[in-house]
Structures are given as C-alpha cells and as structure tokens.
Design a protein around this motif. Structure first.
Motif, PDB file in Angstrom:
ATOM      1  N   LEU A 130      15.671  67.028  41.574  1.00 53.09           N
ATOM      2  CA  LEU A 130      14.972  68.121  40.893  1.00 53.09           C
ATOM      3  C   LEU A 130      13.465  67.902  40.916  1.00 53.09           C
ATOM      4  O   LEU A 130      12.699  68.824  41.195  1.00 53.09           O
ATOM      5  N   GLY A 131      13.055  66.679  40.636  1.00 53.42           N
ATOM      6  CA  GLY A 131      11.628  66.371  40.641  1.00 53.42           C
ATOM      7  C   GLY A 131      11.028  66.376  42.027  1.00 53.42           C
ATOM      8  O   GLY A 131       9.828  66.630  42.201  1.00 53.42           O
ATOM      9  N   LEU A 132      11.853  66.107  43.028  1.00 55.37           N
ATOM     10  CA  LEU A 132      11.340  66.043  44.401  1.00 55.37           C
ATOM     11  C   LEU A 132      10.962  67.419  44.939  1.00 55.37           C
ATOM     12  O   LEU A 132      10.235  67.521  45.923  1.00 55.37           O
ATOM     13  N   ALA A 133      11.461  68.472  44.314  1.00 56.72           N
ATOM     14  CA  ALA A 133      11.131  69.821  44.783  1.00 56.72           C
ATOM     15  C   ALA A 133       9.645  70.112  44.664  1.00 56.72           C
ATOM     16  O   ALA A 133       9.128  71.004  45.356  1.00 56.72           O
ATOM     17  N   SER A 134       8.944  69.366  43.816  1.00 57.88           N
ATOM     18  CA  SER A 134       7.493  69.557  43.664  1.00 57.88           C
ATOM     19  C   SER A 134       6.723  68.295  44.047  1.00 57.88           C
ATOM     20  O   SER A 134       5.574  68.128  43.643  1.00 57.88           O
ATOM     21  N   ASP A 135       7.339  67.421  44.825  1.00 56.68           N
ATOM     22  CA  ASP A 135       6.694  66.170  45.233  1.00 56.68           C
ATOM     23  C   ASP A 135       5.441  66.456  46.061  1.00 56.68           C
ATOM     24  O   ASP A 135       5.390  67.432  46.822  1.00 56.68           O
ATOM     25  N   PRO A 136       4.415  65.593  45.946  1.00 61.77           N
ATOM     26  CA  PRO A 136       3.200  65.806  46.756  1.00 61.77           C
ATOM     27  C   PRO A 136       3.442  65.720  48.255  1.00 61.77           C
ATOM     28  O   PRO A 136       2.685  66.308  49.049  1.00 61.77           O
ATOM     29  N   ASP A 137       4.467  64.980  48.656  1.00 60.54           N
ATOM     30  CA  ASP A 137       4.745  64.800  50.082  1.00 60.54           C
ATOM     31  C   ASP A 137       5.529  66.012  50.599  1.00 60.54           C
ATOM     32  O   ASP A 137       6.662  66.263  50.177  1.00 60.54           O
ATOM     33  N   VAL A 158      19.882  74.905  39.800  1.00 59.13           N
ATOM     34  CA  VAL A 158      19.213  74.753  41.090  1.00 59.13           C
ATOM     35  C   VAL A 158      18.686  76.090  41.585  1.00 59.13           C
ATOM     36  O   VAL A 158      17.560  76.190  42.093  1.00 59.13           O
ATOM     37  N   LEU A 159      19.488  77.135  41.434  1.00 60.60           N
ATOM     38  CA  LEU A 159      19.068  78.471  41.867  1.00 60.60           C
ATOM     39  C   LEU A 159      17.765  78.886  41.183  1.00 60.60           C
ATOM     40  O   LEU A 159      16.828  79.366  41.829  1.00 60.60           O
ATOM     41  N   THR A 160      17.708  78.672  39.888  1.00 60.26           N
ATOM     42  CA  THR A 160      16.496  79.023  39.137  1.00 60.26           C
ATOM     43  C   THR A 160      15.294  78.226  39.622  1.00 60.26           C
ATOM     44  O   THR A 160      14.198  78.771  39.833  1.00 60.26           O
ATOM     45  N   LEU A 161      15.493  76.925  39.815  1.00 59.03           N
ATOM     46  CA  LEU A 161      14.395  76.064  40.261  1.00 59.03           C
ATOM     47  C   LEU A 161      13.883  76.488  41.638  1.00 59.03           C
ATOM     48  O   LEU A 161      12.665  76.591  41.860  1.00 59.03           O
ATOM     49  N   GLU A 164      11.857  79.618  41.552  1.00 63.55           N
ATOM     50  CA  GLU A 164      10.544  79.358  40.956  1.00 63.55           C
ATOM     51  C   GLU A 164       9.632  78.649  41.944  1.00 63.55           C
ATOM     52  O   GLU A 164       8.438  78.970  42.051  1.00 63.55           O
ATOM     53  N   ARG A 165      10.164  77.686  42.650  1.00 61.63           N
ATOM     54  CA  ARG A 165       9.352  76.938  43.618  1.00 61.63           C
ATOM     55  C   ARG A 165       8.820  77.863  44.713  1.00 61.63           C
ATOM     56  O   ARG A 165       7.717  77.665  45.230  1.00 61.63           O
ATOM     57  N   LEU A 166       9.602  78.876  45.065  1.00 62.45           N
ATOM     58  CA  LEU A 166       9.188  79.780  46.137  1.00 62.45           C
ATOM     59  C   LEU A 166       7.927  80.546  45.768  1.00 62.45           C
ATOM     60  O   LEU A 166       7.160  80.960  46.647  1.00 62.45           O
ATOM     61  N   THR A 167       7.667  80.716  44.476  1.00 64.35           N
ATOM     62  CA  THR A 167       6.474  81.464  44.060  1.00 64.35           C
ATOM     63  C   THR A 167       5.200  80.639  44.154  1.00 64.35           C
ATOM     64  O   THR A 167       4.095  81.205  44.158  1.00 64.35           O
ATOM     65  N   VAL A 174       8.607  74.490  54.231  1.00 60.09           N
ATOM     66  CA  VAL A 174       9.261  74.214  52.957  1.00 60.09           C
ATOM     67  C   VAL A 174       9.761  75.517  52.346  1.00 60.09           C
ATOM     68  O   VAL A 174      10.866  75.575  51.783  1.00 60.09           O
ATOM     69  N   ARG A 175       8.985  76.570  52.455  1.00 59.19           N
ATOM     70  CA  ARG A 175       9.417  77.874  51.957  1.00 59.19           C
ATOM     71  C   ARG A 175      10.698  78.320  52.668  1.00 59.19           C
ATOM     72  O   ARG A 175      11.633  78.836  52.039  1.00 59.19           O
ATOM     73  N   LEU A 176      10.740  78.113  53.958  1.00 63.61           N
ATOM     74  CA  LEU A 176      11.947  78.470  54.705  1.00 63.61           C
ATOM     75  C   LEU A 176      13.133  77.617  54.265  1.00 63.61           C
ATOM     76  O   LEU A 176      14.275  78.101  54.195  1.00 63.61           O
TER      77      LEU A 176
END
Length: 732
Positions: A130-137, A158-161, A164-167, A174-176
């Motif tokens: 979950l935290g890796l979805a916003s990792d700097p790498d 996961v769906l919600t996260l 949100e990350r896509l925005t 990564v978006r793909l």
C-alpha cells in the motif's frame, strides 16, 4: 536487516538445484549496494528458488525476508523484488489443472499446498504494498499496482487507493500500470466488475491523456469483451495518431552508447527490452494493443483493420508493433490477409533495421500466404543492403548470412539506450538476407532459384533454405549440380546426418537423379551414430529419383531386410520407384503388418503400400487389422492405404472420419485422402463444409506455435476445397 536469517535451517530446505544453503547469500545480494551483485542475486532467485514459477519450501522461507527488503527504502531495485513476490504469490490454483496430476513420488513433485501457502503468506504482509504505491522510486510505483491487485486481501481498499493514485501520478507508465491493475481486480472479483467496467468506460472518453484513454479502453475490452463498441477501430486509430503526435512533440533524443554485455539472463532480457524501446516515444502502446487484440478475439475483421491502420502509420514503431501483433493473429485465425502481407512487405525497404527484422521474421513463416509480398522480397534481394562484394559476402561458418550484425527485438516498458548500431547495419541469421530469401522460396516464387544458386556457391547455407526447395517446381532443377557438389563434400563422420539430411531433402525436391553416386556414398558410409536416420534420408531421396536410381537397386534390395522398419519400408518404396517390380517389395512390407509389429512399424508399412497404390492390392487384407488399432495413427495410415491399394472407400471412410473428429492433427492426412476419393467420399461433404467455415485454425495452440502451423492449416483448407470440388463434380 534480514533479522533471523541465520536461524533458518536452509540446508534442510531445497530449490530447483538441491539444498538451499546458498539462499542466504542470494538474499543478502538482493540488498547489496553493488548493482551487479543485486542483478546476480535476482537471477539466482528466479533460476533456483523460483525456478520456472515453482514454489519450494525454500521459496516459502524467503517470503518474510523479501517483504522486509521491499519495505526498506534503503534497498535499491525494490521494484524487481515486488515483481518477484507478485510472481511467487500470484499462482491461480483454480486455473492450474496440472497440479492435481503430479506424482507425489516424483523427485520434482512440488506440493500444491506450497502455492496456497505462498499466496497466504504474502497476502498477510501485503499492506507493505500500500505504501509503495506512492514510493519516490518510479520503478517501485510501477510494480506496486499489480502486486496490490493480485495479492492484497481487500480489493475494495485497493480499488480506492489505485483510483486516488491515478489523480496525482505523473509518470506515464505508472499510470498505465494503475489502469491495468484495476482491470485485474475486475477480472478477479466479480462483485466489483460492473463498477470498474463503468469507470473504465468513463475514463476511456474523459481522460485528457490519449495514452490513458487507450489503456482504459483496452482494459474495459478485456473485462467486458462482449460489450466492445462497434466503432472500436476508428476510435483506437484516432488515439494512436494522437499519441504519436503528442509523443513526438515531447520526445527528447535518447542517449545511445555501448555497455558491457550482461552476465545474467535477467540482464540480457533487460537489454533486449531496452533495445526494443530505444528511439520510440511511446513503446508502451504495444502492450495496450496486445490486450485489446486479446479481447477482440474472433473479431478478425476488426483486428485486421486495426493492423492495417498501424501499418500505414508514419511511426515505424507502430508499424513494427502491427507486424508482431499480426503474427499472433494469423497463427490462430483464418482471414483475408493479402493487404496486410503486402504492407508488411513494404517495410523491407524502411531505413529502420528493427522494422526490417520484424517484417522478415514475419514473412518467413507465411509460405504460400507470403505471395503478396513476393515483389518486395525480390526487390530487397535484388538491391542488397550490406557492404560487401556479393550477397553472401563476409559470411562466417555456421552463420548462414553475410550481413553485418545489428540488434534484436523484444517487448518491454521502460525505454533505455540501445547498444546496437542504428541505420548503417543490417541483420544476421534469421533476420538477414537469407531470411528474405527463405520467405521468397517458401512463397513458391521462382525468382528465388538463381539466388539460391548463388547461396549454394558461397559459404554456409541456412538449412531451412534447403528444406524450402520443394515448392519451386521444375525451375529448381538447375540447383541439382550445386547440391550434388555440396553432398560430395560432406564428411562421413558422426555429424553426417545433420549435414547431409537437408541436402538429401533438397536433392529429392529438385529430382536431382544425377546425384545417385553421391547419395550412395552417404548411404553406404553412414556411421554408427544415427545410422538408420541417414539411411532412411538417403533412401527417400533415391525413391524420389525413381528409375534414375537404378544403380542403387542392389543397395535397396539389401536394405529390405534391415532391422529398422523405417529403413526397410523406405527401401521398399525406393525399389518400387526404381524398378516397378512389386513382388519382393510386398513381401518385405507385409512382415511389418503382422501381430508383433509396433504402431510405428505398421504406420511405416502402410504409408509405403499407399504410395505403391493399386499394384499392392494383394496385401490389402493385411491392412484390415490396423483399422481397429488403439493407435489413431495406425488407423489413419491403414485406412488411407486400404483406399489407395484397393479403392475400398466403404471400409476406409468411416475410420478416416472418426479420426477427423478424434484428433484435429490428423485432418491434413485425412483430407488428402478424401480429396483423392472424390465422389466416393460424398458422406464427408458436411465435415468438409464445416471445416471450411471455421474461422479458427485447426491446429491453433494458445501460447505455443510452430514455424509450419499456418502452412499446415492452409494446406488443410486447400485439400478441403479440392475434396469438395471433386465431390460436387461427381454429383452431376
């Protein structure tokens, strides 16, 4: 870091190559500051601990340590570790039918429970993703969505996260990956599918980024293939053009330089992916289109239309992708591919070497379907493309080509520097001049003949070229003296079969009867290693020579008594072709039809009798027991031979039609016999019509293919049409 690693009794655990006492070193290597050491360790994990997707007890013991490494921001290349964990825990047991068939006493047996325990262990620690979805790498963020979609036990969370990350995510790939993960959730969780499909449909029309719209469209098609819009072709074509113009406008020149060859398999794969992506502003479109094509499935006309649009694109990368996608399409589905093939042929003159390689590799496998590209192939061969005095100049032993080296191609996501020279080099081996010549010869175009002659005069010749001579007709007779000379130079050593068999095949194809002395030299000088194979190949060639092989009759007669059925029956065929005297031949063949004969022996004898035809009618009763054999191929060969020697269609036809339904791979042989029967096989008319209306190739296999698959299916269609035509003529 790696707390408790020494407390595990690794020596008592195992992996693909024995005791797992080397695993601690691999785990520590994954955390090394040295990139080469990390790559070597990862290679070892895939090569032994997770060998070919297997999960051993040592694999299970690694999971806590891998999760620890993934969670530590100090560790480099964590994206690759996330991918490793996704692979270990992502086995779908419900889809793996082979697990129940494994023998627990087999040394290579891996309990199905290992896969379930791996999935459970990783799911228990999946919050780390979950935290890796916003990792700097960005490489970590690229790997995290698939891990979350595949392994996390709370899909709604996961769906919600991911949405949100896509925005906020700005990295294109990564978006793909986020969109692809949403599609994966929809496929795995039916309760969320409708919601996700609707959202993907909205994104496909509302997103500002055309790449994101294409990704959403592809995933929606994947999740709801029955609801793909009718206007999908112009929609996708427009998106590709928008992606092309946007990507080219924002592209910056990539660095191209040389790098040391990677010592690991993973490194080599990485370099291939980098080569493939180099110089392409949007290489990720290939995977999106592959997903879309898979969803379109049997909508062949739409898929062809998409490919044609890509082949007309100004972007060489899109044209290259279209070729690879069309290869998969033609392998599975029948269709009207003439315009596709013609446009692929046009790519042979493009300055981009990777595009030429893709076109050549594609055309090599088409055989008669390659005819629309014949002019382009001939023009390419006529103009040449290398530096050198002749078309095969500079060739090295075994290379089969005189072209300078260049790059290969693969498929990948992240673009990188390309190590091969661009523009000034062509390709060796499968993608060089001999590849274009092979495609031309397999298409049956006689313009290949003089070029084959030049190839035979200079250097090594790719063996496939020798096997392609059987479709060139009488004009190929001029090649016989050159083939004869080459066969005379072959040493009678342990490698005789490998060197002589292609030449023997080619001599048979061109009816080079003047080469009888050279063929006899091989026949008589065959070494112990694969002696029967050499003899059979030589006898097949002599049989093709017919009466011109009379000087070999004593050798044929001697080998009628060979202990090998393949040798003895081929000798019988050769003797019949040379002399036309059936007495000795029938006695020799009948002994391989007795009660003690194996299936292979019965097949060999039946085929030989079928080639002899009505002159072998006296032996027809010996074929009857084969009609009731448990071996399908014995039944097919016996029934076909019975028809050919006796004309007894009433007895043979039911056996052939039963085999047609039982085993699709028998259909070419059955159709050949039905075409010979004509009106006598009128009961098979519905079977033939049904086959001709099928869109899927009879021998199509998902995830696997052979170089002759399309050719064999086209041969089946040709035979079916011939059979139907003869049946219809007989009805009037």
């Amino acid at each position: 870091m790696l707390t408790g690693i020494e407390e595990v009794d690794w020596a008592s655990l195992g992996h693909a190559y024995g005791p797992a006492d080397d695993v601690p070193e691999l785990l520590r290597g994954l955390a090394s500051a040295d990139p080469a050491e990390r790559e070597t360790a990862l290679d070892g994990m895939y090569g032994a601990v997770h060998h070919q997707g297997d999960v051993y007890d040592s694999t299970l013991a690694c999971i806590p340590f891998l999760l620890e490494l993934v969670a530590d921001p100090v560790v480099q290349d964590r994206g690759s570790l996330v991918e490793l964990l996704t692979s270990i825990g992502g086995i779908e047991l419900d889809d793996d039918e082979e697990l129940d068939e494994l023998d627990p006493d087999d040394e290579e047996f891996i309990p199905a429970a290992n896969y379930a325990m791996a999935a459970a262990a990783i799911a228990a620690g999946a919050d780390v993703f979950l935290g890796l979805a916003s990792d700097p790498d960005p490489e970590v963020r690229l790997a995290a969505p698939c891990a979350l979609a595949s392994l996390h036990p709370e899909p709604r969370r996961v769906l919600t996260l991911l949405r949100e990350r896509l925005t906020v995510e700005r990295d294109t790939e990564v978006r793909l990956a986020l969109v692809a993960a949403l599609g994966r959730i929809a496929l795995r969780h039916a309760s969320l599918r409708g919601e996700i499909v609707d959202w993907l449909g909205w994104l496909a029309r509302a997103a500002h980024d055309p790449g994101l719209r294409l990704a959403a469209l592809a995933q929606r098609a994947r999740c709801a293939p029955g609801d793909i819009p009718d206007d999908v072709v112009p929609w996708v074509t427009g998106l590709l053009e928008e992606i092309r113009t946007t990507a080219h406008a924002s592209a910056s020149p990539g660095a191209e330089g040389s790098r040391q060859a990677a010592p690991t398999l993973i490194g080599q794969v990485r370099e291939l992916l980098e080569e493939h992506a180099a110089g392409r502003p949007a290489p990720w479109t290939e995977e999106l289109l592959r997903t879309l094509h898979a969803a379109l499935d049997d909508r062949v006309d739409d898929r062809i239309a998409l490919i044609l649009a890509q082949l007309r694109s100004p972007d060489w990368g899109q044209r290259s992708d279209a070729i690879w996608l069309c290869g998969g399409l033609m392998r599975i589905w029948r269709g009207r591919y003439e315009e596709v093939v013609r446009l692929v042929g046009d790519q042979l003159h493009d300055p981009e070497p990777r595009l030429r390689e893709a076109a050549t590799s594609f055309l090599e496998r088409l055989f008669e379907l390659g005819a629309p590209a014949a002019d382009a192939l001939a023009a390419r061969l006529a103009t040449g493309a290398g530096q050198g005095a002749g078309p095969w100049s500079g060739s090295t032993p075994g290379s089969g080509s005189g072209w300078a080296s260049g790059s290969g191609s693969g498929a990948g996501s992240r673009a990188g520097g390309w190590s091969g020279g661009r523009g000034q080099h062509a390709f060796v081996g499968r993608s060089g001049r001999d590849g274009a010549l092979l495609a031309l010869a397999r298409a049956g175009d006689t313009r290949a003949v003089p070029l084959l002659a030049r190839a035979l005069e200079e250097g090594e010749v790719r063996r496939e070229l020798l096997y392609a001579m059987d479709g060139l007709g009488p004009s190929a007779a001029m090649l016989a003296p050159l083939l004869r000379r080459r066969l005379a130079d072959v040493e009678l050593d342990e490698r005789l079969y490998d060197r002589a068999a292609p030449l023997l095949y080619a001599l048979a194809a061109v009816r080079g009867g003047q080469a009888v002395p050279e063929v006899l030299r091989v026949l008589r000088g065959a070494p112990a290693n694969r002696r029967d194979w050499v003899r059979e190949a030589a006898l097949r060639t002599l049989a093709a020579f017919g009466p011109a092989a009379r000087d070999a009759v004593p050798d044929m007669r001697r080998l009628l008594a060979a202990e090998s059925a393949s040798v003895a029956t081929t000798a019988a065929r050769a003797l019949w072709a040379a002399e036309g005297d059936v007495r000795e031949v029938l006695a020799a063949l009948e002994r391989w039809l007795g009660p003690g004969a194996s299936g292979a022996e019965r097949c060999a004898a039946a085929q030989a009798l079928g080639e002899i035809g009505p002159a072998a009618a006296a032996v027809a009763p010996a074929l009857l027991p084969g009609l009731a054999s448990r071996d399908l191929w014995v039944r097919v060969r016996s029934a076909a031979a019975l028809w050919r020697v006796s004309g007894d269609a009433e007895t043979a036809l039911p056996v052939l039609l039963a085999a047609w339904e039982e085993n699709r791979h028998a259909r070419v042989d059955v159709a050949e016999c039905l075409a010979e029967m004509g009106p006598a096989a009128s009961e098979a008319q519905l079977v033939i019509l049904t086959e001709l209306t099928r869109r899927r190739r009879h021998n199509a296999r998902e995830g696997a293919s052979g170089s002759h698959d399309v050719h064999l299916d086209e041969k089946l269609l040709t035979l079916c049409r011939a059979a139907l035509a003869r049946m219809e003529r007989g009805a009037f």
